[in-house]
Design a protein around this motif. Structure first.
Motif, PDB file in Angstrom:
ATOM      1  N   ARG A   1       0.835  -1.212   0.000  1.00 18.68           N
ATOM      2  CA  ARG A   1       0.000   0.000   0.000  1.00 18.68           C
ATOM      3  C   ARG A   1       0.863   1.252   0.000  1.00 18.68           C
ATOM      4  NH1 ARG A   1      -2.901  -3.548   3.164  1.00 18.68           N
ATOM      5  NH2 ARG A   1      -2.218  -2.729   5.159  1.00 18.68           N
ATOM      6  N   ALA A   2       1.919   1.252   0.820  1.00 20.92           N
ATOM      7  CA  ALA A   2       2.831   2.401   0.859  1.00 20.92           C
ATOM      8  C   ALA A   2       3.533   2.551  -0.487  1.00 20.92           C
ATOM      9  CB  ALA A   2       3.853   2.219   1.979  1.00 20.92           C
TER      10      ALA A   2
ATOM     11  N   ARG B   1       1.272   4.165  -3.066  1.00 21.21           N
ATOM     12  CA  ARG B   1       1.163   5.614  -2.864  1.00 21.21           C
ATOM     13  C   ARG B   1       2.399   6.330  -3.417  1.00 21.21           C
ATOM     14  NH1 ARG B   1       3.332   8.547   0.710  1.00 21.21           N
ATOM     15  NH2 ARG B   1       3.788   6.862   2.160  1.00 21.21           N
TER      16      ARG B   1
ATOM     17  N   ALA C   1       9.302  -1.625   0.310  1.00 22.18           N
ATOM     18  CA  ALA C   1       8.768  -0.288   0.045  1.00 22.18           C
ATOM     19  C   ALA C   1       9.918   0.670  -0.294  1.00 22.18           C
ATOM     20  CB  ALA C   1       7.994   0.222   1.253  1.00 22.18           C
TER      21      ALA C   1
END
Length: 104
Positions: free
Chosen positions: A32-33, A36, A89
């Motif tokens: 998810r990070a 983004r 990430a």
């Protein structure tokens, strides 16, 4: 690296200048990070597309590209050639630097 990813492999068009190809999985918080961060970078840099694929739904491509964990991000040049690869990430400055290798 030498691998090439075609639009029909991803079910999406390549970016005009580069593509940030993200492999994710359903219960992956770092994914998810990553979504983004890559979305912000692709919005910032003209001609760069962000494509996110569910690794489980694209097992043939995952195997071919030897994706072993999520998130994995491949930076593709305008022809779909893999120029950089990273797992985990990413940091925004690292993504921008990697794009510098993909965009002449």
């Amino acid at each position: 690296m030498g691998e090439t990813v075609r639009p029909d492999d991803m079910g999406a068009d390549l970016g005009e200048k580069a593509t940030l190809l993200q492999f994710s999985s359903a219960f992956c918080a770092p994914c998810r990070a990553t979504r983004r961060i890559l979305g912000e970078v692709s919005d910032m840099v003209e001609g760069v597309a962000h494509v996110e694929l569910d690794a489980e739904a694209h097992l043939d491509l995952v195997r071919r590209l030897k994706i072993v964990r999520t998130p994995t991000v491949l930076v593709l040049d305008e022809a779909g050639r893999v120029v950089r690869r990273a797992t985990g990430a990413p940091r925004k400055p690292d993504v921008i630097a990697a794009l510098g290798e993909a965009i002449p």
